[in-house]
Design a protein around this motif. Structure first.
Motif, short mmCIF file in Angstrom:
data_model
loop_
_atom_site.label_atom_id
_atom_site.label_comp_id
_atom_site.label_asym_id
_atom_site.label_seq_id
_atom_site.Cartn_x
_atom_site.Cartn_y
_atom_site.Cartn_z
N SER A 262 0.82 -1.22 0.00
CA SER A 262 0.00 0.00 0.00
C SER A 262 0.85 1.26 0.00
CB SER A 262 -0.93 0.00 1.22
OG SER A 262 -1.77 -1.13 1.21
N ASP A 263 2.14 1.12 -0.27
CA ASP A 263 3.05 2.27 -0.42
C ASP A 263 3.17 3.12 0.83
OD1 ASP A 263 3.60 1.58 -3.10
OD2 ASP A 263 1.80 2.63 -3.78
N ALA A 264 3.19 2.47 1.99
CA ALA A 264 3.46 3.21 3.22
C ALA A 264 4.89 3.72 3.20
CB ALA A 264 3.23 2.31 4.43
N ARG A 265 5.10 4.95 3.66
CA ARG A 265 6.45 5.51 3.74
C ARG A 265 7.07 5.27 5.10
NH1 ARG A 265 8.52 9.20 0.74
NH2 ARG A 265 10.37 8.16 1.56
N VAL A 266 6.23 5.16 6.12
CA VAL A 266 6.69 4.92 7.50
C VAL A 266 5.84 3.79 8.07
CG1 VAL A 266 7.04 5.91 9.80
CG2 VAL A 266 7.26 7.37 7.76
N GLY A 290 12.92 1.48 0.74
CA GLY A 290 13.04 2.84 1.25
C GLY A 290 12.02 3.22 2.29
N VAL A 291 11.40 2.22 2.93
CA VAL A 291 10.40 2.49 3.96
C VAL A 291 11.10 2.69 5.31
CG1 VAL A 291 8.39 1.57 5.17
CG2 VAL A 291 8.69 1.11 2.73
N THR A 292 10.74 3.74 6.01
CA THR A 292 11.29 4.00 7.33
C THR A 292 10.56 3.16 8.37
OG1 THR A 292 11.95 6.26 6.78
CG2 THR A 292 11.63 5.76 9.11
N LEU A 293 11.32 2.41 9.16
CA LEU A 293 10.75 1.53 10.18
C LEU A 293 11.07 2.09 11.56
CD1 LEU A 293 11.91 -1.90 8.68
CD2 LEU A 293 9.71 -0.75 8.35
N VAL A 294 10.05 2.20 12.40
CA VAL A 294 10.22 2.71 13.75
C VAL A 294 9.67 1.67 14.72
CG1 VAL A 294 9.78 4.61 15.34
CG2 VAL A 294 9.89 5.05 12.88
N LEU A 364 7.19 14.26 9.18
CA LEU A 364 7.49 15.68 8.98
C LEU A 364 8.71 15.84 8.07
CD1 LEU A 364 7.07 17.22 12.56
CD2 LEU A 364 5.35 16.92 10.77
N VAL A 365 9.74 15.04 8.32
CA VAL A 365 10.96 15.12 7.50
C VAL A 365 10.67 14.69 6.07
CG1 VAL A 365 13.27 14.18 7.19
CG2 VAL A 365 12.48 14.83 9.49
N LEU A 366 9.87 13.64 5.91
CA LEU A 366 9.61 13.11 4.57
C LEU A 366 8.74 14.03 3.73
CD1 LEU A 366 9.17 9.33 5.45
CD2 LEU A 366 10.99 10.34 4.07
N GLU A 367 7.90 14.83 4.36
CA GLU A 367 7.17 15.83 3.57
C GLU A 367 8.14 16.85 2.98
OE1 GLU A 367 4.27 19.70 3.93
OE2 GLU A 367 4.38 18.36 5.65
N LEU A 368 9.11 17.26 3.78
CA LEU A 368 10.06 18.28 3.33
C LEU A 368 11.08 17.72 2.35
CD1 LEU A 368 10.68 19.93 6.80
CD2 LEU A 368 9.45 20.96 4.89
N ARG A 369 11.47 16.46 2.55
CA ARG A 369 12.50 15.86 1.72
C ARG A 369 12.05 14.44 1.38
NH1 ARG A 369 17.94 16.57 4.55
NH2 ARG A 369 17.28 14.68 5.61
N PRO A 370 11.15 14.28 0.40
CA PRO A 370 10.53 12.99 0.13
C PRO A 370 11.51 11.87 -0.22
CG PRO A 370 9.35 14.75 -1.00
CD PRO A 370 10.60 15.35 -0.47
N GLY A 371 12.66 12.21 -0.78
CA GLY A 371 13.59 11.17 -1.19
C GLY A 371 14.51 10.68 -0.08
N THR A 372 14.28 11.10 1.14
CA THR A 372 15.16 10.70 2.24
C THR A 372 15.10 9.19 2.46
OG1 THR A 372 14.81 12.83 3.34
CG2 THR A 372 15.72 11.05 4.67
N THR A 373 16.28 8.55 2.47
CA THR A 373 16.34 7.11 2.72
C THR A 373 16.22 6.86 4.21
OG1 THR A 373 18.73 7.11 2.98
CG2 THR A 373 17.86 6.83 0.74
N PRO A 374 15.86 5.62 4.61
CA PRO A 374 15.80 5.32 6.04
C PRO A 374 17.12 5.59 6.76
CG PRO A 374 14.70 3.61 4.79
CD PRO A 374 15.36 4.50 3.79
N ALA A 375 18.24 5.26 6.13
CA ALA A 375 19.54 5.48 6.76
C ALA A 375 19.81 6.97 6.94
CB ALA A 375 20.65 4.83 5.94
N PRO A 431 18.75 21.23 1.60
CA PRO A 431 18.08 19.95 1.48
C PRO A 431 18.46 19.26 0.17
CG PRO A 431 16.53 21.79 1.20
CD PRO A 431 17.83 22.37 1.64
N ARG A 432 18.67 17.96 0.27
CA ARG A 432 19.02 17.21 -0.93
C ARG A 432 17.80 16.99 -1.80
NH1 ARG A 432 22.88 12.29 1.29
NH2 ARG A 432 24.53 13.58 2.17
N PRO A 433 17.97 17.00 -3.10
CA PRO A 433 16.80 16.73 -3.96
C PRO A 433 16.38 15.29 -3.82
CG PRO A 433 18.84 16.82 -5.25
CD PRO A 433 19.20 17.25 -3.86
N PRO A 434 15.08 14.97 -4.09
CA PRO A 434 14.63 13.59 -4.01
C PRO A 434 15.45 12.71 -4.93
CG PRO A 434 12.76 15.09 -4.20
CD PRO A 434 14.01 15.91 -4.44
N HIS A 435 15.69 11.51 -4.48
CA HIS A 435 16.45 10.56 -5.30
C HIS A 435 15.87 9.17 -5.17
CE1 HIS A 435 18.37 9.12 -1.57
NE2 HIS A 435 18.51 10.39 -1.27
#
Length: 435
Positions: A262-266, A290-294, A364-375, A431-435
């Protein structure tokens, strides 16, 4: 001070608990019967009352609610309506200002301003005006002042930069109350992966969901860390008289798989238990996508337990935990006000709720920088961690308290609050561009 805050919470919760719970039928109705018709074609027409006749006795109030000329004014109102293409909807005498107010609806299609000008020149009319809209000016969320993140994370300032808009967060937990007024519209979809126990709204899942994405500025309850995010409420756990929530490999596996499809980002997992091959494989697949796991760190396990200890998972301990696991981060997790089933609110404590804070911060971070990897996201949180004195005193100096402002500032390329780690915007990386 703490006692005063708790007393304030008790008063506010007593107020909030009277919010009626909306039924499924009510939520499904697009236009409830009680909803008034749009007022764009409605006008107010004022007719003068005759001057009051003074009668020298103490019982006289000067009102004309039932005066003999009321019928005459109603006839005048009907004549005006017939002349100008109006329909009388309602009326109310206002003797304090000497007028009878008639609500009328324009049945034509011409400009309302022109109609009002015409009515103003009719000698029978005191004045005519359009209907105006007003809104209350109460503070947005009554429990916001006592939310730990309000002060520790400067939450209102963070929301000037980001609310998690466009980010989907999967809450893998017990059942979430989708009808809770602070979660109304926040849940993208809800699925039940537990067949052995009846589905329903449960406390643990509802509390976690509220901390992540409760509505902001709706006049009740709390503000979520990421009120702009949308939730996948995936029931993989069930509640019993024992632990807050119980799950198993199968139910969790189904839910994690669904989140990936379902394309969850987190994905937030406020739970703990033994290592499991199926779940480890699914978590590795999530990280590869590229999914962030918490995950919540289990205070009873030296390594934080599973899934918090799995490589790539952001492990989160409560801010008051004396000896958090190595590599874990601290977040608010003590006396946190949040949503509970049945339109209620209450205080919760534990690493489950600290994990929910970080899942919201990740949005919050992923809205600002959508291409951020989990690492990269973990590095941003780690780089914005401060070693707190309590952790040093307990010998747990490797655990950091997240500096949420610094983490969001790195993603935004600008500081929106008092950022201890980034005092000038010039020192912030772009901020880095999405990748």
């Amino acid at each position: 001070m703490k006692a005063a805050l708790l007393a304030l919470v008790a008063v506010l919760m007593a107020f909030a608990c009277v919010v009626p719970r909306a039924s499924a039928d009510t939520q499904a109705a697009t236009h409830p019967v009680s909803t008034p018709a749009p007022a764009t074609r409605q006008v107010l027409v004022m007719l003068r009352m005759p001057s009051p006749h003074f009668r020298p006795d103490g019982a006289y109030g000067g009102g004309y609610t039932e005066d003999g000329t009321r019928a005459a004014r109603r006839r005048v109102a009907r004549d005006l309506a017939a002349t100008y293409g109006l329909r009388v909807v309602d009326d109310w005498p206002m003797p304090a200002i000497g007028i009878d107010c008639f609500l009328m609806e324009d049945t034509g299609t011409g400009p309302v301003d022109r109609l009002l000008d015409t009515l103003a020149h009719d000698s029978r009319v005191a004045w005519a005006q359009a209907i105006q809209d007003y809104h209350g000016l109460a503070d947005g969320d009554p429990l916001l002042p006592v939310q730990p993140a309000t002060h520790a994370w400067q939450l209102p300032a963070l929301h000037r930069a980001s609310t998690g808009r466009g980010v989907t967060v999967a809450v893998i937990d017990s059942g979430v109350d989708a009808n809770h007024p602070d979660l109304d519209g926040q849940i993208k979809l809800r699925r039940n992966f537990v067949d052995a126990y009846p589905d329903g709204a449960e406390a643990h899942g509802t509390a976690v969901a509220g901390i992540i994405a409760a509505r902001e500025g709706n006049g009740l309850g709390i503000a979520g860390i990421a009120p702009g995010a949308k939730l996948l409420a995936l029931r993989a756990c069930w509640e019993t008289a024992g632990p807050p929530a119980r799950c198993n490999s199968f139910t969790l596996g189904k839910a994690i798989n669904f989140a990936l499809m379902s394309d969850a980002r987190v994905i937030n997992m406020s739970l703990g238990g033994p290592r499991d091959r199926l779940l480890e494989t699914l978590l590795d697949a999530a990280l590869a996508r590229g999914v962030t796991l918490v995950g919540a760190a289990d205070p009873a396990q030296p390594d934080g337990g599973f899934p918090a200890s799995h490589p790539g998972v952001i492990a989160v301990a409560s801010d008051t935990q004396r000896a958090p696991p190595p590599g874990s981060l601290r977040a608010p997790g003590t006396d946190v006000p949040t949503s509970l089933p049945g339109a209620r609110f209450g205080l919760v404590s534990g690493s489950s709720y600290a994990s929910a804070h970080v899942a919201g911060l990740a949005a919050l971070v992923l809205e600002l920088r959508p291409g951020t990897t989990p690492a990269r996201l973990r590095a941003d949180l780690d780089g914005g961690a401060r070693i707190v004195p309590a952790a040093l005193a307990s010998g747990a100096g490797q655990a950091g308290s997240i500096d949420a402002c610094a983490a969001v500032a790195r993603a935004a390329g600008a500081c929106f609050c008092l950022c201890p780690s980034t005092t000038t915007t010039a020192s912030l990386p772009s901020p880095r561009p999405p990748h």
